[in-house]
Design a protein around this motif. Structure first.
Motif, PDB file in Angstrom:
ATOM      1  N   ALA A 103      30.137  31.313  -5.282  1.00 22.34           N
ATOM      2  CA  ALA A 103      30.963  32.045  -4.309  1.00 22.34           C
ATOM      3  C   ALA A 103      32.082  32.841  -4.971  1.00 22.34           C
ATOM      4  CB  ALA A 103      31.535  31.079  -3.269  1.00 22.34           C
ATOM      5  N   ASN A 104      31.775  33.446  -6.112  1.00 19.92           N
ATOM      6  CA  ASN A 104      32.774  34.257  -6.812  1.00 19.92           C
ATOM      7  C   ASN A 104      32.771  35.713  -6.361  1.00 19.92           C
ATOM      8  OD1 ASN A 104      33.772  32.179  -8.414  1.00 19.92           O
ATOM      9  ND2 ASN A 104      32.174  32.451  -9.969  1.00 19.92           N
ATOM     10  N   HIS A 105      31.809  36.064  -5.530  1.00 18.22           N
ATOM     11  CA  HIS A 105      31.665  37.436  -5.062  1.00 18.22           C
ATOM     12  C   HIS A 105      32.476  37.633  -3.777  1.00 18.22           C
ATOM     13  CE1 HIS A 105      29.675  41.129  -3.632  1.00 18.22           C
ATOM     14  NE2 HIS A 105      29.162  41.261  -4.839  1.00 18.22           N
ATOM     15  N   LYS A 106      32.992  38.828  -3.592  1.00 17.42           N
ATOM     16  CA  LYS A 106      33.663  39.136  -2.327  1.00 17.42           C
ATOM     17  C   LYS A 106      32.657  39.046  -1.180  1.00 17.42           C
ATOM     18  CE  LYS A 106      37.196  42.295  -4.126  1.00 17.42           C
ATOM     19  NZ  LYS A 106      37.729  43.690  -4.075  1.00 17.42           N
ATOM     20  N   ARG A 107      33.153  38.710   0.008  1.00 17.23           N
ATOM     21  CA  ARG A 107      32.266  38.673   1.163  1.00 17.23           C
ATOM     22  C   ARG A 107      31.679  40.056   1.420  1.00 17.23           C
ATOM     23  NH1 ARG A 107      34.451  34.523   5.828  1.00 17.23           N
ATOM     24  NH2 ARG A 107      34.581  32.688   4.463  1.00 17.23           N
ATOM     25  N   CYS A 108      30.422  40.076   1.850  1.00 16.71           N
ATOM     26  CA  CYS A 108      29.708  41.340   2.040  1.00 16.71           C
ATOM     27  C   CYS A 108      29.174  41.453   3.463  1.00 16.71           C
ATOM     28  CB  CYS A 108      28.574  41.470   1.025  1.00 16.71           C
ATOM     29  SG  CYS A 108      27.275  40.241   1.257  1.00 16.71           S
ATOM     30  N   ASP A 109      28.657  42.606   3.784  1.00 21.64           N
ATOM     31  CA  ASP A 109      28.140  42.862   5.128  1.00 21.64           C
ATOM     32  C   ASP A 109      26.716  42.341   5.328  1.00 21.64           C
ATOM     33  OD1 ASP A 109      30.401  44.497   6.212  1.00 21.64           O
ATOM     34  OD2 ASP A 109      29.870  45.772   4.523  1.00 21.64           O
ATOM     35  N   VAL A 110      25.893  42.460   4.296  1.00 16.50           N
ATOM     36  CA  VAL A 110      24.487  42.043   4.395  1.00 16.50           C
ATOM     37  C   VAL A 110      24.078  41.333   3.115  1.00 16.50           C
ATOM     38  CG1 VAL A 110      22.117  42.752   4.898  1.00 16.50           C
ATOM     39  CG2 VAL A 110      24.013  44.121   5.763  1.00 16.50           C
ATOM     40  N   MET A 119      27.907  52.810  -0.858  1.00 22.30           N
ATOM     41  CA  MET A 119      27.772  51.374  -0.628  1.00 22.30           C
ATOM     42  C   MET A 119      27.874  50.606  -1.948  1.00 22.30           C
ATOM     43  SD  MET A 119      24.633  49.246   1.190  1.00 22.30           S
ATOM     44  CE  MET A 119      24.319  50.598   2.320  1.00 22.30           C
ATOM     45  N   LYS A 120      28.619  49.516  -1.926  1.00 25.93           N
ATOM     46  CA  LYS A 120      28.732  48.668  -3.104  1.00 25.93           C
ATOM     47  C   LYS A 120      27.602  47.647  -3.094  1.00 25.93           C
ATOM     48  CE  LYS A 120      33.738  49.103  -3.667  1.00 25.93           C
ATOM     49  NZ  LYS A 120      35.045  48.381  -3.726  1.00 25.93           N
ATOM     50  N   LEU A 121      26.780  47.669  -4.128  1.00 27.94           N
ATOM     51  CA  LEU A 121      25.590  46.831  -4.192  1.00 27.94           C
ATOM     52  C   LEU A 121      25.666  45.878  -5.377  1.00 27.94           C
ATOM     53  CD1 LEU A 121      22.950  49.628  -3.552  1.00 27.94           C
ATOM     54  CD2 LEU A 121      23.673  47.884  -1.921  1.00 27.94           C
ATOM     55  N   ILE A 167      26.033  32.083   4.391  1.00 26.68           N
ATOM     56  CA  ILE A 167      27.021  32.263   5.458  1.00 26.68           C
ATOM     57  C   ILE A 167      28.417  32.424   4.882  1.00 26.68           C
ATOM     58  CG2 ILE A 167      28.222  31.019   7.314  1.00 26.68           C
ATOM     59  CD1 ILE A 167      25.526  29.984   8.224  1.00 26.68           C
ATOM     60  N   ASN A 168      28.730  31.641   3.853  1.00 21.14           N
ATOM     61  CA  ASN A 168      30.068  31.694   3.257  1.00 21.14           C
ATOM     62  C   ASN A 168      30.362  33.016   2.573  1.00 21.14           C
ATOM     63  OD1 ASN A 168      30.693  29.089   4.080  1.00 21.14           O
ATOM     64  ND2 ASN A 168      29.910  28.151   2.196  1.00 21.14           N
ATOM     65  N   LEU A 169      29.309  33.749   2.179  1.00 19.94           N
ATOM     66  CA  LEU A 169      29.505  35.027   1.499  1.00 19.94           C
ATOM     67  C   LEU A 169      29.344  36.229   2.427  1.00 19.94           C
ATOM     68  CD1 LEU A 169      27.998  34.813  -2.120  1.00 19.94           C
ATOM     69  CD2 LEU A 169      30.374  35.070  -1.428  1.00 19.94           C
ATOM     70  N   LEU A 170      29.081  35.959   3.701  1.00 17.28           N
ATOM     71  CA  LEU A 170      28.954  37.043   4.671  1.00 17.28           C
ATOM     72  C   LEU A 170      30.251  37.221   5.452  1.00 17.28           C
ATOM     73  CD1 LEU A 170      25.398  36.387   6.165  1.00 17.28           C
ATOM     74  CD2 LEU A 170      26.101  38.437   4.911  1.00 17.28           C
ATOM     75  N   LYS A 171      30.557  38.468   5.759  1.00 23.44           N
ATOM     76  CA  LYS A 171      31.705  38.756   6.618  1.00 23.44           C
ATOM     77  C   LYS A 171      31.436  38.237   8.034  1.00 23.44           C
ATOM     78  CE  LYS A 171      33.074  42.917   4.059  1.00 23.44           C
ATOM     79  NZ  LYS A 171      33.252  44.391   4.115  1.00 23.44           N
ATOM     80  N   ALA A 172      32.460  38.268   8.862  1.00 22.66           N
ATOM     81  CA  ALA A 172      32.363  37.697  10.211  1.00 22.66           C
ATOM     82  C   ALA A 172      31.255  38.322  11.045  1.00 22.66           C
ATOM     83  CB  ALA A 172      33.701  37.840  10.934  1.00 22.66           C
ATOM     84  N   ASP A 173      30.950  39.594  10.798  1.00 29.41           N
ATOM     85  CA  ASP A 173      29.883  40.289  11.537  1.00 29.41           C
ATOM     86  C   ASP A 173      28.671  40.555  10.650  1.00 29.41           C
ATOM     87  OD1 ASP A 173      31.107  42.115   9.895  1.00 29.41           O
ATOM     88  OD2 ASP A 173      31.199  43.721  11.394  1.00 29.41           O
ATOM     89  N   GLY A 174      28.509  39.741   9.606  1.00 29.31           N
ATOM     90  CA  GLY A 174      27.439  39.979   8.628  1.00 29.31           C
ATOM     91  C   GLY A 174      26.063  39.534   9.081  1.00 29.31           C
ATOM     92  N   ILE A 175      25.053  39.993   8.326  1.00 29.25           N
ATOM     93  CA  ILE A 175      23.648  39.709   8.617  1.00 29.25           C
ATOM     94  C   ILE A 175      22.966  39.179   7.360  1.00 29.25           C
ATOM     95  CG2 ILE A 175      21.419  40.659   9.346  1.00 29.25           C
ATOM     96  CD1 ILE A 175      22.899  42.844  10.816  1.00 29.25           C
ATOM     97  N   LYS A 206      26.495  49.055   9.710  1.00 29.37           N
ATOM     98  CA  LYS A 206      26.712  50.118   8.728  1.00 29.37           C
ATOM     99  C   LYS A 206      27.431  49.495   7.536  1.00 29.37           C
ATOM    100  CE  LYS A 206      25.050  53.275  11.483  1.00 29.37           C
ATOM    101  NZ  LYS A 206      24.392  52.322  12.404  1.00 29.37           N
ATOM    102  N   PRO A 207      26.677  48.890   6.637  1.00 25.11           N
ATOM    103  CA  PRO A 207      27.299  48.089   5.574  1.00 25.11           C
ATOM    104  C   PRO A 207      28.042  48.926   4.539  1.00 25.11           C
ATOM    105  CG  PRO A 207      24.937  48.269   5.222  1.00 25.11           C
ATOM    106  CD  PRO A 207      25.209  48.895   6.556  1.00 25.11           C
ATOM    107  N   LYS A 208      29.191  48.395   4.149  1.00 23.21           N
ATOM    108  CA  LYS A 208      29.929  48.960   3.025  1.00 23.21           C
ATOM    109  C   LYS A 208      29.573  48.235   1.729  1.00 23.21           C
ATOM    110  CE  LYS A 208      33.896  50.500   5.792  1.00 23.21           C
ATOM    111  NZ  LYS A 208      35.365  50.383   6.002  1.00 23.21           N
ATOM    112  N   SER A 209      28.989  47.039   1.878  1.00 22.26           N
ATOM    113  CA  SER A 209      28.602  46.257   0.711  1.00 22.26           C
ATOM    114  C   SER A 209      27.403  45.383   1.052  1.00 22.26           C
ATOM    115  CB  SER A 209      29.759  45.381   0.238  1.00 22.26           C
ATOM    116  OG  SER A 209      30.149  44.479   1.265  1.00 22.26           O
ATOM    117  N   ALA A 210      26.583  45.105   0.048  1.00 24.31           N
ATOM    118  CA  ALA A 210      25.402  44.261   0.246  1.00 24.31           C
ATOM    119  C   ALA A 210      25.062  43.548  -1.048  1.00 24.31           C
ATOM    120  CB  ALA A 210      24.214  45.088   0.721  1.00 24.31           C
ATOM    121  N   ILE A 211      24.499  42.360  -0.903  1.00 27.95           N
ATOM    122  CA  ILE A 211      23.972  41.587  -2.024  1.00 27.95           C
ATOM    123  C   ILE A 211      22.460  41.532  -1.885  1.00 27.95           C
ATOM    124  CG2 ILE A 211      23.843  39.299  -3.093  1.00 27.95           C
ATOM    125  CD1 ILE A 211      26.742  38.844  -2.149  1.00 27.95           C
TER     126      ILE A 211
END
Length: 247
Positions: free
Chosen positions: A129-136, A88-90, A161-169, A63-68
């Protein structure tokens, strides 16, 4: 596309671009007989291409709160994600400035507090890698000649991988031929804990790579399928029937 009316036609340094429509649909094309993006005019949030429907299966597992979104096109994926969760922040990254302008002018894609449009090369954007880590992270980087090979590289995977959260996809839209790409599979399996895929009726091979074990397991999804179908406004079960581990 002779049955369509041309709304805009031009060319940039990467090739031709056109926007056409009929009574029901509006299309963005990068070449003859090309459908880069297709929008149902009365309901832009309902995806018309099966690869977009497949990419949205990710919402069954997170259930993503943010995605790129890498590769804007006509914004079909953005419209579906915004409809699913307006909060959702896109962030959408697109190389071609003309595509961004056409998406805003003809496909109802408008920047807001929740939607940022960035003109940049996807690889450079990830590397900075200037963006906050995201969910997807959704990667759908194509030209009139096909998939951008950067999307399949180890460097791309590492940056993602570096821009994904620990449980990201990470979700990659590829072609059917990539289902036989053992080197790509090996790269993903070395970098992610789980790698699943979905073959669409349009011959796309959509890959799902999760950082955390258990994320993509297809256990008792009936209630999740019903809920997602309701929220997205179409049945997701047909795409799910082709979903499973990539082995």
């Amino acid at each position: 596309m002779s049955e369509y009316q041309c709304l805009w036609q031009g060319e940039d340094q990467y090739g031709p671009i056109s926007v056409v429509e009929d009574n029901d649909y509006r299309l963005l094309a990068f070449g003859d007989n090309d459908e880069q993006s297709k929008q149902l005019k009365v309901a832009p949030h309902i995806p018309q291409h099966t690869y977009i429907q497949a990419m949205l299966l990710s919402l069954l597992f997170i259930k993503p709160k943010s995605a790129i979104v890498l590769g804007l096109g006509g914004g079909a994926l953005l419209h579906s994600l915004k409809h699913y969760d307006p909060a959702m922040k896109l962030t959408a990254v697109e190389l071609r400035p003309q595509v961004i302008e056409l998406a805003k002018r003809y496909f109802r894609v408008q920047p807001s507090k929740k939607l940022q449009l960035i003109e940049a090369d996807a690889m450079a954007f990830l590397a900075e890698a200037n963006h906050k880590r995201c969910d997807v992270i959704y990667a759908d980087i194509y030209t009139d000649a096909g998939i951008d090979k950067q999307q399949l590289s180890q460097q791309f995977i590492d940056h993602a991988i570096n821009l994904l959260k620990a449980d990201g996809i990470l979700v990659l839209n590829c072609w059917k031929e990539h289902s036989r790409d053992v080197e790509l599979l090996a790269r993903l399996q070395a970098s992610f804990v789980e790698v699943y895929a979905c073959l669409t009726s349009g011959s796309n091979w959509v890959i799902f790579a999760a950082k955390q074990a258990g994320t993509l397991r297809d256990h008792d999804l009936k209630s999740a399928i019903d809920d997602l179908s309701c929220r997205l406004d179409y049945s997701v079960s047909r795409s799910l029937s082709r979903f499973g581990p990539w082995l």
